[in-house]
Design an enzyme around this catalytic site. Structure first.
Site, PDB file in Angstrom:
ATOM      1  N   SER A  98      37.356   2.976  36.715  1.00  0.00           N
ATOM      2  CA  SER A  98      36.591   2.730  35.503  1.00  0.00           C
ATOM      3  C   SER A  98      35.108   2.619  35.858  1.00  0.00           C
ATOM      4  O   SER A  98      34.522   3.578  36.359  1.00  0.00           O
ATOM      5  CB  SER A  98      37.114   1.477  34.795  1.00  0.00           C
TER       6      SER A  98
ATOM      7  N   ASP B 190      55.995  17.578  23.511  1.00  0.00           N
ATOM      8  CA  ASP B 190      56.610  16.989  24.695  1.00  0.00           C
ATOM      9  C   ASP B 190      57.270  18.031  25.594  1.00  0.00           C
ATOM     10  O   ASP B 190      57.121  18.005  26.820  1.00  0.00           O
ATOM     11  CB  ASP B 190      57.631  15.946  24.249  1.00  0.00           C
TER      12      ASP B 190
ATOM     13  N   ASP C 193      56.290  21.300  28.987  1.00  0.00           N
ATOM     14  CA  ASP C 193      56.354  21.357  30.448  1.00  0.00           C
ATOM     15  C   ASP C 193      57.774  21.555  30.954  1.00  0.00           C
ATOM     16  O   ASP C 193      58.055  21.439  32.145  1.00  0.00           O
ATOM     17  CB  ASP C 193      55.750  20.090  31.066  1.00  0.00           C
TER      18      ASP C 193
ATOM     19  N   VAL D  83      60.560  19.805  29.984  1.00  0.00           N
ATOM     20  CA  VAL D  83      61.451  18.653  29.894  1.00  0.00           C
ATOM     21  C   VAL D  83      60.975  17.726  28.779  1.00  0.00           C
ATOM     22  O   VAL D  83      59.763  17.564  28.573  1.00  0.00           O
ATOM     23  CB  VAL D  83      61.504  17.886  31.236  1.00  0.00           C
TER      24      VAL D  83
ATOM     25  N   ASP E 165      60.603  14.131  27.836  1.00  0.00           N
ATOM     26  CA  ASP E 165      60.613  12.830  28.514  1.00  0.00           C
ATOM     27  C   ASP E 165      59.674  11.822  27.864  1.00  0.00           C
ATOM     28  O   ASP E 165      59.368  10.785  28.455  1.00  0.00           O
ATOM     29  CB  ASP E 165      60.244  13.004  29.988  1.00  0.00           C
TER      30      ASP E 165
ATOM     31  N   VAL F  97      56.532  12.339  27.197  1.00  0.00           N
ATOM     32  CA  VAL F  97      55.170  12.512  27.710  1.00  0.00           C
ATOM     33  C   VAL F  97      54.717  13.947  27.453  1.00  0.00           C
ATOM     34  O   VAL F  97      55.455  14.894  27.755  1.00  0.00           O
ATOM     35  CB  VAL F  97      55.093  12.207  29.218  1.00  0.00           C
TER      36      VAL F  97
ATOM     37  N   ASP G 161      44.297   8.036  28.503  1.00  0.00           N
ATOM     38  CA  ASP G 161      43.294   6.986  28.639  1.00  0.00           C
ATOM     39  C   ASP G 161      42.557   6.842  27.307  1.00  0.00           C
ATOM     40  O   ASP G 161      41.855   7.758  26.875  1.00  0.00           O
ATOM     41  CB  ASP G 161      42.314   7.349  29.751  1.00  0.00           C
TER      42      ASP G 161
ATOM     43  N   HIS H 147      44.635   3.772  31.056  1.00  0.00           N
ATOM     44  CA  HIS H 147      43.400   3.503  31.773  1.00  0.00           C
ATOM     45  C   HIS H 147      43.671   2.749  33.066  1.00  0.00           C
ATOM     46  O   HIS H 147      44.072   1.576  33.058  1.00  0.00           O
ATOM     47  CB  HIS H 147      42.450   2.692  30.891  1.00  0.00           C
TER      48      HIS H 147
END
Length: 532
Positions: free
Chosen positions: A201, A268, A271, A273, A275, A277, A422, A461
């Site tokens: 940071s 999601d 990529d 998969v 998951d 994310v 973030d 973050h």
């Protein structure tokens, strides 16, 4: 006795002080009480004190707004405090250096700050000495408060205290390094074999400032979630307030969360998969208008997503623009937490939730008015402040000079990682900087050998979130600096709600991770890095 003479006297004991060798306690205690006063170019040393600490459990001073948990198993160490001032600046800067009494690893570590704190003192020093480093921290002449600069931002005339801002931005970082290296060499009878910077940071921004302005200070710099482009990203953090204020629409945290979840559901699987994310949120094409008319359950009551609310979210994701539509900076990435943008007021209606660092930036450094309401800006007012910030402060704290040629020629290595979710420092600023360095130095092949950026999908973050965060980035940097093994991936992990450890290997930008379609989707070896 000066440092040169002092070091000469101690040369006879150098054989006891090689990396990894134990130092007899009696000798260490004697050296702790007889250290010389360091010389700091451009500054005057007011006092130098040192005392031996037995180690054990240390309770670091709190770094507002958060308490700092106790740190256990800290080894015995010599704690040196050097107070210095800069002629004409009317400042008093404290530099702390901690030196393990035994098992020094031969390395020096400069530690970074957080928010408005130039350094975080024992919270960073204790972990460093636990790992065998001699380490230093500085307060920059400010109090230890990461969210509130009111004690130092303005001088007695109500104008920005440029001397203390310079300390925060750059000067105190180099002073700390000079002091830390000198005290380390004096104490151990030889200089550190390698020097490293470690910060996230504000500490990440400070690492980039070291590479840009003091390229010979460190062999390796770990600069995570770096607050570079300071005057732009802090101002841009007010953009959601501008959008909501002008629309007269303040979505509830529950409504915001509905858009975050919808974006994740839509993007999601890109990529390979599913998951929870988004692997590459910058390529997520989800349109918030798709949620218009959807019923959302908030506090037991159904709420219908309106077109006005969807437009607010679109503009927040898009990022700040001028009234003519020209892009000024970036917005929050899709999949990143939005629910912290509003909070219920005393009457239960929604109001903006303030990001204190950005809010104080506008009030103290741009408006120079502690009472200014930064939550009610118009687009035109925001644009003026954005231009003012660049005009007045880029040279001081922008930390965005892409010419890293001197750092490269010095043999330094720069490693950074940034969470793609973030919500405080948007990762696009780090990506932008990498591209600017590539252009400035003549191509990626001239950058990869000393500067690598790793993006962490779903990480927040300086920490894990929905996605994993790096587990030992400093270790990867040490391996690169000392053994020449550049990190092709950066191991990352997180523990989910069931206690399962999920691992990933983060890819060096511009590569992204792609699932192989066969292995365990929770394990790193089921992914490969590929060009986006």
């Amino acid at each position: 006795m000066g440092f040169a003479r002092k070091s000469a006297v101690l040369t006879a004991t150098a054989g006891l002080l090689l990396a990894g060798c134990s130092t007899p306690a009696a000798q260490a205690s004697s050296r702790c009480s007889s250290l010389a006063e360091p010389e700091v170019p451009g500054a005057e040393v007011v006092s130098t004190t040192a005392e031996e600490h037995p180690g054990g459990t240390i309770d670091p001073p709190p770094v507002p707004p958060d308490p700092t948990p106790p740190i256990e198993n800290v080894p015995p160490h010599c704690a040196v405090t050097v107070v210095l001032t800069h002629p004409g600046a009317h400042d008093e800067v404290t530099v702390e250096v901690w030196l393990p009494l035994e098992n020094w690893n031969g390395r020096f570590q400069g530690t970074g700050g957080a928010g408005w704190s130039t350094g975080v003192s024992a919270a960073a020093l204790a972990p460093a000495v636990k790992n065998g480093y001699a380490a230093a921290a500085t307060d920059g002449g400010h109090e230890l408060n990461s969210i509130d600069p009111s004690r130092w931002a303005l001088d007695e005339q109500g104008e920005v205290n440029l001397e203390l801002l310079e300390n925060f931005a750059s000067r105190s970082l180099h002073d700390m390094t000079v002091v830390g290296k000198a005290v380390t060499a004096d104490f151990y009878g030889e200089p550190a074999r390698y020097s490293y910077w470690n910060g996230c940071s504000t500490g990440g921004r400070q690492g980039f400032m070291e590479a840009q302005r003091y390229p010979g200070d460190y062999d390796g710099i770990l600069a995570s979630a770096p607050a570079i482009n300071w005057e732009r990203f802090t101002t841009a953090s007010q953009w959601p307030h501008v959008v909501m204020h002008e629309a007269g629409v303040y979505p509830s945290p529950c409504e915001f969360e509905a858009f975050t979840e919808a974006a994740i559901e839509a993007c999601d699987g890109a990529d390979g998969v599913v998951d929870g994310v988004i692997g590459d949120p910058l390529r997520c094409g989800f349109d918030p208008a798709e949620l218009v008319g959807t019923q959302v359950l908030c506090d037991g009551e159904e709420t219908t997503i309106s077109a006005e609310t969807a437009e607010v979210v679109r503009k927040i994701w898009d990022g700040p623009r001028t009234s003519d539509g020209e892009r000024l900076w970036y917005g929050l990435t899709k999949g990143t937490l939005l629910s912290n943008l509003t909070t219920p007021g005393p009457d239960g209606t929604m109001r903006p939730a303030t990001f204190p660092i950005a809010d104080s930036w506008v009030r103290y450094f741009l408006k120079q008015d502690p009472e200014f309401d930064a939550s009610a800006l118009t687009t035109e007012e925001f644009e003026e402040l954005f231009e003012q910030a660049q005009r007045d402060y880029n040279d001081i704290i922008g930390t965005d000079d892409p010419d890293l040629s001197e750092f490269r020629e010095s043999g330094g290595k720069l490693l950074t990682w940034h969470g793609m979710s973030d919500s405080l420092i948007y990762p696009q600023g780090t990506i932008r900087y990498w591209h600017e360095v590539v252009r400035a130095l003549g191509g990626q092949h001239r950058v990869d050998d000393f500067f690598r950026v790793f993006l962490a999908p779903g990480a927040e973050h300086c920490s894990a979130g929905r996605g994993p965060a790096p587990v030992d980035p400093l270790g990867a940097l040490v391996e690169w600096v000392e053994n020449g093994n550049a990190p092709d991936t950066l191991p990352a992990a997180k523990t989910d709600g069931s206690g399962q450890v999920i691992t990933r290997d983060l890819c060096p930008y511009p590569q992204v991770a792609q699932y192989d379609g066969e292995g365990d989707p929770n394990q790193a070896d089921s992914y490969r890095c590929t060009t986006a």
